[in-house]
Design a protein around this motif. Sequence first.
Motif, short mmCIF file in Angstrom:
data_model
loop_
_atom_site.label_atom_id
_atom_site.label_comp_id
_atom_site.label_asym_id
_atom_site.label_seq_id
_atom_site.Cartn_x
_atom_site.Cartn_y
_atom_site.Cartn_z
N LEU A 43 0.83 -1.19 0.00
CA LEU A 43 0.00 0.00 0.00
C LEU A 43 0.87 1.24 0.00
O LEU A 43 1.75 1.40 0.85
CB LEU A 43 -0.92 0.01 1.22
N THR A 44 0.63 2.13 -0.96
CA THR A 44 1.34 3.40 -1.01
C THR A 44 0.42 4.53 -0.54
O THR A 44 -0.80 4.38 -0.47
CB THR A 44 1.83 3.72 -2.43
N LEU A 48 -5.00 7.09 -0.66
CA LEU A 48 -5.85 8.24 -0.92
C LEU A 48 -6.84 7.98 -2.05
O LEU A 48 -7.97 8.47 -2.02
CB LEU A 48 -4.99 9.47 -1.20
N LYS A 49 -6.45 7.21 -3.03
CA LYS A 49 -7.39 6.84 -4.09
C LYS A 49 -8.55 6.03 -3.53
O LYS A 49 -9.69 6.15 -3.99
CB LYS A 49 -6.68 6.04 -5.20
N TYR A 95 -9.65 10.23 -3.81
CA TYR A 95 -8.76 11.27 -4.32
C TYR A 95 -8.32 10.99 -5.76
O TYR A 95 -8.20 9.83 -6.18
CB TYR A 95 -7.50 11.37 -3.46
N ARG A 96 -8.06 12.06 -6.49
CA ARG A 96 -7.32 11.98 -7.75
C ARG A 96 -5.89 12.41 -7.45
O ARG A 96 -5.67 13.39 -6.74
CB ARG A 96 -7.95 12.88 -8.80
N GLY A 108 -0.24 4.04 -7.70
CA GLY A 108 -1.32 4.83 -7.13
C GLY A 108 -1.53 6.22 -7.70
O GLY A 108 -2.45 6.91 -7.27
N PHE A 109 -0.72 6.63 -8.67
CA PHE A 109 -0.88 7.98 -9.21
C PHE A 109 -1.65 7.95 -10.53
O PHE A 109 -1.33 7.18 -11.43
CB PHE A 109 0.49 8.63 -9.40
N ASP A 110 -2.66 8.82 -10.60
CA ASP A 110 -3.44 8.95 -11.84
C ASP A 110 -2.66 9.69 -12.91
O ASP A 110 -2.77 9.39 -14.10
CB ASP A 110 -4.75 9.69 -11.57
#
Length: 541
Positions: free
Chosen positions: A123-124, A129-130, A134-135, A182-184
Amino acid sequence: MLPCSLAILLFALSGTLAQDCPAQQRPPQQEPAEGLPNIVIVYADDLGYGDLSIYNPQAAYQTPRLDQMASEGVRFLDAHSPSTICSPSRYGLFSGQLVCRTGRRSTAFEGPGGPSYLAPGQLTLAQMLKRVGYRTGVFGKWHLGLTWYDKEGKRLGGGFENALLIDYQKSTPLEDGPNHRGFDESFVTPNCPTTDPLYVYLENGMVREPASQRHRRENLPNPGGKWRWDNDEGWMAPNYRFVDADLLFYDRTALFIRDHRERFSDQPFFAVLSTQISHAPVLPAEEFRGVTGAGPRGDFVRELDTLVGRLLDLLDELQIDRETLVVFNSDNGPETVHTDWMREDHEHDASGGFRGMKRDGWEGGHRVPLIVRWPGRIPAGRVTRQLANTTDLFATVASIVGYPLSDDDAVDSYDLLPAMLGTRSDDQPIRPYMLTQSFRGEFQLRQGPWKYLDHPGSGGNNYDRGMLKKYALPETAPGATGQLFHLGRDAGETQNLFFAEADKRKEMQALLKRLVGSEGRTAPRDRHPIGINHLQQGETP
């Protein structure tokens, strides 16, 4: 969580284990809580405790916007990076734990080095946050390791020349890049943006332009005749930008925030601006040259200060200032050469009066600025001496958004929200102890005012010769295999009490063995988030 002493034995199996096990233990996707704040982290590079004028009244220059940010939020006086070098500290930011938990050695990646310290299934911060709506976006320096393949499908190791062996079609989308962690949205460099090749831009897991040209440092300016130091001549993409790297990273961050407000205004956002400043080489953008009178590095730090100010102004322009949590932090202490030159040329101590600098286990290597601003929530002008670590941002953010961390997540992360809000006084420590790791991965342990270093010497730099020799201090405990200091009486770490306080030393050695070995964690178990719904405007929990 495996203890550090055992994790390395199972590293070869970590990919399979991480994919199969942790996901089954995760809480299900949660419904977003109402009123979640936007979150922005500005993560500086090689910025020392003494590099901001709010921390150092004798600084050779002023940092007005960061000083303003501190006056409008909370400033930590005893905050630390998890490591004294880049990549392991970045792992600590995004994972909430020390790099020893990976079972891998502490290193800063170069060339096509990898794979990522962030293992599949771990888990990052962005993934967490996603889960609550969150975006997410990250912009600037990544430097967590990446997996690259050659034309035969073989994973490449580090080394500058290996960049020519990359098969970009086989390697992208990058299997362990930001968008798989985890980053969009992401726009990053693999390593130090202006120091360590591979010099390419990665946008959403794809290489915009492959590295096809040989970079020559002579093509860059050399401020003061020496500040181009540590710019390696590796392979780069056409049109790669060195001098104004952080202007580019800021612009991409601002674009993400503006676009988010236009297209996703019903969601909160999480953005990370991961800067090059003040890592070597020191190449301030043209508009900042000569503005401080404190040489190129003073101008460089002023550039960072100005970009933070522009970010705060942007939030105000978009009318989201009061609903945005902004964090400013650094990945380790100041570079050795920079520290020496700033002391010699400008009487500026980037280490802020502490012993040591980047790579060292002494305070100057890992005591760093930490400023947090959230208007209307965090009381303005707070100053706290609570012990803190970059790893703590994970549990703190989880507490704000109401995410219940499992005991396997962020195992070195404490919730600092009570310290930020002022609901817990400094004489009620949140952290009973804290671990950090030096350049070679050796451990330092804090417990109240006591600090134990599980190694002789700095744990990083060589003070027996060269420019650092003048900073060497007499050894006050000859023959000691470690160091014990009482920072309350000896903040400069000058008197080694290894033998004089043998009982305390043995107590801390036993605690270190437990935290690194059998317990495999420093964070408490069964952590409970406070949650935004229990943190109303103007109230404290």
